[in-house]
Design a protein around this motif. Structure first.
Motif, mmCIF file in Angstrom:
data_model
loop_
_atom_site.group_PDB
_atom_site.id
_atom_site.type_symbol
_atom_site.label_atom_id
_atom_site.label_comp_id
_atom_site.label_asym_id
_atom_site.label_seq_id
_atom_site.Cartn_x
_atom_site.Cartn_y
_atom_site.Cartn_z
ATOM 1 N N MET A 1 -75.743 -106.137 -86.849
ATOM 2 C CA MET A 1 -76.220 -104.217 -87.016
ATOM 3 C C MET A 1 -75.136 -103.609 -85.846
ATOM 4 S SD MET A 1 -79.923 -103.885 -86.552
ATOM 5 C CE MET A 1 -80.637 -104.699 -85.841
ATOM 6 N N LYS A 2 -75.043 -102.489 -86.605
ATOM 7 C CA LYS A 2 -74.514 -101.649 -86.620
ATOM 8 C C LYS A 2 -74.582 -101.072 -85.285
ATOM 9 C CE LYS A 2 -73.635 -97.075 -87.816
ATOM 10 N NZ LYS A 2 -74.332 -95.497 -88.189
ATOM 11 N N GLN A 3 -72.914 -100.945 -84.542
ATOM 12 C CA GLN A 3 -72.930 -100.353 -83.527
ATOM 13 C C GLN A 3 -73.037 -99.130 -83.821
ATOM 14 O OE1 GLN A 3 -68.947 -99.768 -81.880
ATOM 15 N NE2 GLN A 3 -69.600 -101.145 -79.870
ATOM 16 N N VAL A 4 -73.875 -98.117 -82.544
ATOM 17 C CA VAL A 4 -73.711 -97.048 -82.545
ATOM 18 C C VAL A 4 -73.405 -95.876 -81.791
ATOM 19 C CG1 VAL A 4 -76.069 -94.889 -82.104
ATOM 20 C CG2 VAL A 4 -76.920 -97.813 -83.363
ATOM 21 N N LYS A 5 -72.597 -95.097 -82.345
ATOM 22 C CA LYS A 5 -71.908 -94.545 -81.523
ATOM 23 C C LYS A 5 -72.139 -93.179 -81.030
ATOM 24 C CE LYS A 5 -67.483 -96.071 -83.595
ATOM 25 N NZ LYS A 5 -68.677 -96.877 -84.762
ATOM 26 N N VAL A 6 -72.142 -92.428 -79.785
ATOM 27 C CA VAL A 6 -72.489 -91.576 -79.115
ATOM 28 C C VAL A 6 -71.631 -90.720 -78.844
ATOM 29 C CG1 VAL A 6 -75.237 -91.980 -79.206
ATOM 30 C CG2 VAL A 6 -73.583 -92.543 -77.218
ATOM 31 N N ILE A 7 -72.364 -89.102 -78.685
ATOM 32 C CA ILE A 7 -71.057 -88.425 -77.709
ATOM 33 C C ILE A 7 -72.311 -88.405 -76.326
ATOM 34 C CG2 ILE A 7 -70.283 -86.034 -77.380
ATOM 35 C CD1 ILE A 7 -70.024 -86.297 -81.079
ATOM 36 N N ILE A 8 -71.641 -87.982 -75.608
ATOM 37 C CA ILE A 8 -72.475 -87.537 -74.328
ATOM 38 C C ILE A 8 -72.169 -86.290 -74.298
ATOM 39 C CG2 ILE A 8 -72.899 -87.609 -71.634
ATOM 40 C CD1 ILE A 8 -71.542 -90.321 -71.488
ATOM 41 N N VAL A 9 -73.353 -85.586 -74.097
ATOM 42 C CA VAL A 9 -72.569 -84.399 -73.956
ATOM 43 C C VAL A 9 -73.342 -83.470 -71.956
ATOM 44 C CG1 VAL A 9 -73.443 -81.915 -74.316
ATOM 45 C CG2 VAL A 9 -73.146 -83.753 -75.675
ATOM 46 N N GLY A 10 -72.659 -83.885 -70.918
ATOM 47 C CA GLY A 10 -72.925 -83.619 -69.884
ATOM 48 C C GLY A 10 -73.573 -85.297 -69.507
ATOM 49 N N ASN A 11 -72.221 -84.983 -68.656
ATOM 50 C CA ASN A 11 -72.057 -86.219 -68.000
ATOM 51 C C ASN A 11 -73.006 -86.195 -66.941
ATOM 52 O OD1 ASN A 11 -71.514 -89.539 -68.464
ATOM 53 N ND2 ASN A 11 -69.194 -88.928 -67.388
ATOM 54 N N GLY A 12 -73.986 -85.858 -66.597
ATOM 55 C CA GLY A 12 -74.085 -85.841 -64.635
ATOM 56 C C GLY A 12 -75.019 -87.306 -64.858
ATOM 57 N N GLU A 13 -76.106 -87.111 -63.623
ATOM 58 C CA GLU A 13 -77.208 -87.879 -63.367
ATOM 59 C C GLU A 13 -77.578 -88.642 -64.548
ATOM 60 O OE1 GLU A 13 -77.760 -90.697 -60.785
ATOM 61 O OE2 GLU A 13 -76.696 -88.951 -60.036
ATOM 62 N N ARG A 14 -77.970 -87.606 -65.540
ATOM 63 C CA ARG A 14 -79.299 -89.061 -66.767
ATOM 64 C C ARG A 14 -78.139 -89.783 -67.971
ATOM 65 N NH1 ARG A 14 -83.582 -90.523 -65.498
ATOM 66 N NH2 ARG A 14 -84.409 -90.516 -67.826
ATOM 67 N N ALA A 15 -77.258 -88.907 -68.325
ATOM 68 C CA ALA A 15 -76.954 -89.536 -68.120
ATOM 69 C C ALA A 15 -76.481 -91.051 -68.626
ATOM 70 C CB ALA A 15 -74.983 -89.023 -69.798
#
Ligand SMILES: NC(=O)c1ccc[n+]([C@@H]2O[C@H](COP(=O)([O-])OP(=O)(O)OC[C@H]3O[C@@H](n4cnc5c(N)ncnc54)[C@H](O)[C@@H]3O)[C@@H](O)[C@H]2O)c1
Length: 432
Positions: A1-15
């Motif tokens: 299974m492919k590893q999914v790469k993400v970008i966090i936009v807004g690195n606060g509480e919910r992220a």
């Protein structure tokens, strides 16, 4: 299974609530870049997720300029900015073709909501809205009972959101969502877009057509403050030891929702001393202000009524400052009913007992089906897993909060708020 790469936009509480999954399941999810104008938040994320500092950006524009030169960095974006930033940060990333997990509320008006939906569709983006409650074992189990046909056709759904005193104080009375002007969201949008989404999701064989609503700010007002109340609980108020909104009880003695109450102190909340907390409440911390006199324009109670195309109906009520915080649900069907409270992790299903001309009752208990540290009774964990699955091209789950299936809840909120102002019943024009 492919590893999914993400970008966090807004690195606060919910992220943090979603991306902790990358730390425990690195084979599934990896954070490869962070966008946040706050340098401390970028540094914090860089250390936590092992993201090189060169892959942290102060704005979405900076990220996209970098990508223009160096190519695409990720498979998706987790957009957990505050409400007023959702539209401005989501649109350029959707235009760039990014799949996105976007925090709720999507936006605070119909025009921008439909624009976001259209932009996602035109650019082939998978866009999921963080309606995390659909993923809780509690609502998921209820949905499965509804889908099984056991209670027949839905005639009416009733939900109540009783926002407890500490939660109301921390978020909506003294906190960062306490003013439409400040964060762009009404009380119903900030708190109950989840509930109206649940109603539309559970009753999704049809679509909502008309909405009306009443409510106001009638109880948390200066005239109703205890006689002789001051302006800051710990400073000048004779009711500091008895008032249910006393900052002493909520923040000093019980330290409720500390990740919200101490943000004005320039330190990690776990290392702030009791003296520092008390001093802040006495002087500059908004959480120290009198709950009745604080500058908030949100309603403290609201009732909503929804009519669906097939004649079924729903009601929702929101109360700020309830003694017992809880979300209640009752679904009445043509053959039975469901009743429960998410905080108890239990609901019951009642069906007709033909031989006794009475009813039968079964109880369902979903406690134990989620991690106790999940802020939303298993919903945060469930949604991030589904997002990863969806980006990988996996089968869409029954809870899936894709944008086209998530807009009715928002439209009901917009129309309810409009109705509360206009005093008229408002129509939802968009049809399935
Ligand atoms: N799904 C839920 O049940 C749920 C629960 C709570 C909050 N929320 C929503 O989640 C969102 C985030 O809330 P939070 O408490 O994590 O907020 P937060 O303030 O902790 O985090 C927001 C972050 O965004 C950053 N930011 C600000 N402007 C930005 C920009 N232009 N680009 C990139 N980053 C930017 C801030 O510096 C901050 O680090 C809000 O919309 C809130 O309403 C959803």
């Amino acid at each position: 299974m492919k590893q999914v790469k993400v970008i966090i936009v807004g690195n606060g509480e919910r992220a943090n609530c979603y991306c902790k999954y990358a730390l425990t399941n690195p084979q599934d999810l990896k954070v490869v870049a962070i966008v946040d104008p706050d340098i401390e938040k970028r540094k914090e994320g860089s250390v936590k997720y092992g993201v090189p500092e060169s892959m942290t950006f102060a704005s979405v524009d900076d990220l996209l300029s970098y990508e223009k030169e160096h190519g695409r960095l990720a498979d998706g974006v987790i957009n957990a900015t505050m409400d007023e930033w959702h539209y401005r940060t989501a649109m350029p990333l959707l235009r760039a073709g990014y799949n996105m997990l976007l925090e709720k509320p999507v936006v605070n008006n119909e025009k921008e909501l439909l624009e976001i939906k259209k932009t996602a569709e035109e650019n082939g983006c998978l866009l999921m809205v963080c309606h995390v409650l659909r993923y809780t074992p509690f609502y998921l189990a209820i949905k499965k009972v509804v889908e099984s046909g056991e209670i027949g056709e839905i005639m009416h759904i009733e939900t109540c959101e009783n926002v407890g005193i500490a939660h109301a104080s921390n978020s909506y009375i003294r906190g960062k969502w306490n003013s439409t002007e400040k964060c762009g969201s009404s009380m119903l949008l900030a708190k109950c877009c989840h509930d109206l989404d649940l109603i539309c999701w559970l009753n999704n064989k049809t679509s909502p057509s008309r909405v009306s609503s009443f409510g106001g700010r009638n109880f948390l007002v200066a005239e109703k403050a205890p006689r002789g109340a001051g302006t800051r609980c710990l400073n000048d108020c004779p009711h500091v030891d008895t008032c249910q909104y006393s900052a002493k009880s909520i923040y000093v003695l019980n330290d409720k929702y500390p990740y919200y109450s101490w943000t004005c102190i320039d330190n990690d909340y776990e290392s702030i001393s009791r003296e520092q907390k008390t001093e802040s409440l006495k002087t500059y911390n908004p959480h120290g202000e009198c709950a009745y006199k604080v500058n908030s324009d949100l309603v403290d109670h609201q009732a909503v009524m929804i009519h669906f195309e097939n004649g079924s109906t729903a009601t929702h009520s929101m109360i700020q400052g309830a003694v017992r915080p809880c979300r209640l649900i009752r679904i009445m069907g043509t053959k039975g009913e469901i009743q429960g409270m998410i905080e108890s992790c239990k609901f019951c299903v009642r069906t007709y007992d033909f031989f006794n001309a009475d009813y039968l009752e079964k109880e369902f208990d979903v406690s134990g089906l989620f991690e106790k540290d999940d802020h939303h009774a298993g919903g945060d964990d469930g949604i991030i897993k589904d997002f990863v699955n969806m980006v990988r091209g996996g089968e869409v789950s029954i809870s899936c909060t894709k944008i086209d299936d998530s807009i009715y809840g928002h439209l009901c909120v917009f129309m309810a708020d409009k109705s509360m102002q206009s005093g008229k019943t408002e129509e939802i024009i968009l049809k399935k």
